[in-house]
Design an enzyme around this catalytic site. Structure first.
Site, PDB file in Angstrom:
ATOM      1  N   ASP A  50       0.838  -1.294  -0.063  1.00  0.00           N
ATOM      2  CA  ASP A  50      -0.017  -0.162   0.016  1.00  0.00           C
ATOM      3  C   ASP A  50       0.898   1.416  -0.183  1.00  0.00           C
ATOM      4  O   ASP A  50       2.154   1.135   0.350  1.00  0.00           O
ATOM      5  CB  ASP A  50      -0.941   0.066   1.234  1.00  0.00           C
ATOM      6  CG  ASP A  50      -0.205  -0.030   2.538  1.00  0.00           C
ATOM      7  OD1 ASP A  50       0.882  -1.032   2.597  1.00  0.00           O
ATOM      8  OD2 ASP A  50      -0.335   0.753   3.577  1.00  0.00           O
ATOM      9  N   GLU A  51       0.199   2.176  -0.482  1.00  0.00           N
ATOM     10  CA  GLU A  51       0.677   3.737  -0.455  1.00  0.00           C
ATOM     11  C   GLU A  51       2.274   3.860  -0.686  1.00  0.00           C
ATOM     12  O   GLU A  51       3.251   4.209   0.043  1.00  0.00           O
ATOM     13  CB  GLU A  51       0.757   4.137   1.064  1.00  0.00           C
ATOM     14  CG  GLU A  51      -0.837   4.495   1.671  1.00  0.00           C
ATOM     15  CD  GLU A  51      -1.073   4.527   2.909  1.00  0.00           C
ATOM     16  OE1 GLU A  51      -1.697   5.652   3.319  1.00  0.00           O
ATOM     17  OE2 GLU A  51      -0.433   4.309   4.094  1.00  0.00           O
TER      18      GLU A  51
END
Ligand SMILES: *[C@@H]1O[C@H](CO)[C@@H](O)[C@H](O)[C@H]1NC(C)=O
Ligand SMILES: *[C@@H]1O[C@H](CO)[C@@H](O)[C@H](O)[C@H]1NC(C)=O
Ligand SMILES: *[C@@H]1O[C@H](CO)[C@@H](O)[C@H](O)[C@H]1NC(C)=O
Ligand SMILES: *[C@@H]1O[C@H](CO)[C@@H](O)[C@H](O)[C@H]1NC(C)=O
Ligand SMILES: *[C@@H]1O[C@H](CO)[C@@H](O)[C@H](O)[C@H]1NC(C)=O
Length: 541
Positions: free
Chosen positions: A334-335
């Site tokens: 993620d991210e």
């Protein structure tokens, strides 16, 4: 009484509050109501009740049971639940009836499979039937994990009257979970959580019938996992090299404590982002960021252009797969911030060589795919955060997507999109329980409808469950427990119980309030839902 008047006055102004007050008084009137949380699929009880004497109360294996004495999961559970059922009894637990006593009460446990030595898994049955009649309880389950769920329900049926006598009512329960995956995420990187705090959380999870402990063990701020293969990761990356780490012994303790409670341990080693702490003990792993033509001393995500990165990851995940027995592994994903990758000449050269143009999502996808391939070669099913699907719809089909974005409404669209692609999902977005609000936010958690999205029946089956996430920015051992319970229990009922029987928060309220008192009685520092009292308050030692 003054408080009551004030409440009744404000009642006229706020209808919701008014309903609450009524509920509050109703729940005071029914102190013998012993509901089960989460609500069983089918439950009937009658006012006929039997008194229980601790010294003449037994658990026994059924004649035809596949599990007999020596089954660690059940033997340990018999001891644990005896203490939970009779909290005031100080004598010793009698293990088998000596003679036929008139006042004896035996709960007979029978399971179809002897899975005492194994670990709970994604396809484990948690079904059980529990019947309580005069002098006898019968608990039948397909697996020992189902038997554990039944023992929990039985323990919640027992109550004490004002004189201290223990009772259980005549009851028939047929029960099974709505979703097979019901998780709690703890984040041990942003703050270190002592081992005892994790074990206590596992106790609380068993009381709410959660079955997956998602251990977000490392992240940017610290790397507390002590790796025998790469000891520098924790000696340099943890907040403290010896007091703020999880040794292999600690990890094994967590896994075995969880197993005895029917809980799987799902480790997460999130990359390529969220890895700042990894860089301290593993030089050359992270991408050096550049300002113009020279490195600026900053580091970005894992460097996907170096062969050494994949060698390191492969060795690390080999170790992780030997340490953690669960067939699922969480790989994060993620991210990822592309700024640093964009600045780095080696990464740029690699992009060119691979023909990715200037599309960094292709680089990210390439990296994740290699990591997923690695863990797949280790016979593990990968779970990744939804970002990986958002930029790369072609990841292996058996990968599970973990939905965390899109509150309050958008996660339903994501559920529809991902399941349409034929992939399994776990829903976490509506249960970010580290977010706190004034008032009763458990109601929002309770009313989540995981399957209310546009899709076929086949698509709905791909939602394997949900997860309550307790991110650690503002949470450590001082406030974890009251923030988690009983708010997390609201999600537990949503994930376990029948949807149609659990549409009303108002009907759930007195049962949850009662359950919260049971948690206090068991030493779980669960916060109050609203005005009221428990017979045994938290002592705040
Ligand atoms: C249990 O029995 C008591 C006493 O007869 C009764 O008041 C109570 O409502 C019963 N509770 C349930 C859940 O059936
Ligand atoms: C529970 O009872 C139902 C109905 O009698 C039966 O079909 C089922 O097999 C039982 N389940 C277990 C785990 O014993
Ligand atoms: C792979 O994992 C599955 C599920 O955990 C297990 O049943 C199987 O035996 C494993 N296969 C190998 C080769 O380890
Ligand atoms: C991952 O494995 C698949 C199937 O073996 C293969 O086609 C693909 O190229 C691999 N991906 C990467 C990035 O190595
Ligand atoms: C499902 O969600 C939609 C849109 O949010 C809402 O209008 C509808 O009432 C929900 N369905 C049920 C059964 O509550």
């Amino acid at each position: 009484m003054q408080t009551v008047f004030r409440l009744i006055l404000s009642c006229a102004m706020e209808v919701d509050r008014c309903k609450l007050i009524l509920l509050f008084f109703t729940s005071l009137c029914s102190q013998t109501a012993s509901g089960v949380w989460p609500l069983p699929q089918s439950f009937s009880s009658s006012p006929e009740r039997f008194s229980l004497q601790p010294e003449a109360f037994y658990f026994a294996h059924g004649q035809d049971s596949a599990a007999k004495g020596g089954c660690s999961v059940l033997d340990e559970a018999f001891k644990r639940y005896f203490g939970l059922i009779f909290p005031e009894y100080i004598g010793k637990q009698n293990l088998s009836p000596r003679t036929t006593q008139d006042l004896s009460f035996t709960v007979v446990i029978s399971v179809d499979q002897d899975d005492c030595q194994g670990y709970p898994a994604q396809d484990s049955s948690e079904r059980y039937n529990l019947t309580v009649t005069a002098e006898h309880g019968a608990l039948n389950a397909e697996s020992v994990w189902g038997a554990l769920r039944g023992l929990e329900s039985f323990s919640q049926l027992v109550y004490q009257d004002n004189s201290g006598t223990y009772y259980v009512n005549k009851t028939v329960i047929e029960d099974f979970p709505r979703f097979p995956f019901r998780g709690i995420l703890l984040d041990t990187s942003r703050h270190y959580l002592p081992l005892q705090t994790i074990l206590k959380t596992l106790d609380g999870m068993a009381y709410s019938k959660f079955n997956v402990f998602h251990w977000h063990i490392v992240d940017d701020p610290s790397f507390p996992y002590q790796s025998p293969t790469f000891p520098d990761l924790s000696s340099k990356g943890a907040y403290h090299p010896s007091t703020h780490i999880y040794t292999q012994t600690d990890v094994q303790r967590v896994i075995s404590y969880a197993r005895l409670r029917g809980i799987r341990v799902l480790p997460e080693f999130d990359s390529p982002g969220h890895t700042r702490s990894w860089g301290k003990g593993q030089p050359d792993l992270l991408t050096p960021c550049y300002s113009g033509s020279s490195p600026n001393g900053q580091f970005g995500p894992v460097n996907p252009s170096m062969a050494s990165t994949y060698q390191f990851m492969s060795t690390l995940f080999k170790e992780v797969s030997l340490v953690f027995p669960d067939s699922f592994i969480h790989l994060g994903g993620d991210e990822v911030d592309f700024t640093c990758w964009r600045s780095n000449p080696d990464v740029k050269a690699f992009m060119k060589e691979m023909g990715f143009g200037s599309d960094f999502t292709r680089l990210e996808a390439f990296y994740m795919e290699r990591i997923v391939n690695m863990t797949r070669a280790l016979n593990r099913t990968a779970i990744v955060w939804q970002d990986v699907f958002d930029y790369h719809e072609k990841i292996p089909r058996d990968t599970v997507l973990h939905i965390w974005k899109g509150v309050p409404a958008d996660y339903h669209n994501e559920l529809a999109r991902i399941t349409k692609a034929g992939m399994r999902v776990i829903l976490a977005a509506p249960w970010y329980i580290n977010h706190i609000n004034y008032g009763q936010d458990w109601r929002t958690y309770y009313l989540v409808q995981p399957l209310n999205f546009t899709g076929t029946e086949q698509q709905k089956k791909l939602v394997i469950g949900g997860e309550v996430c307790m991110w650690g920015e503002y949470v450590d051992a001082t406030n974890l427990t009251p923030r988690l319970w009983p708010r997390g229990s609201a999600a537990a009922e949503r994930l376990w119980s029948d949807e149609k029987q659990t549409t009303s928060v108002d009907r759930a309220f007195p049962r949850l309030q009662d359950f919260r008192c049971k948690l206090l009685r068991r030493g779980i520092q669960a916060e109050p839902l609203f005005v009221g009292h428990c017979r045994h308050e938290y002592q705040g030692i």
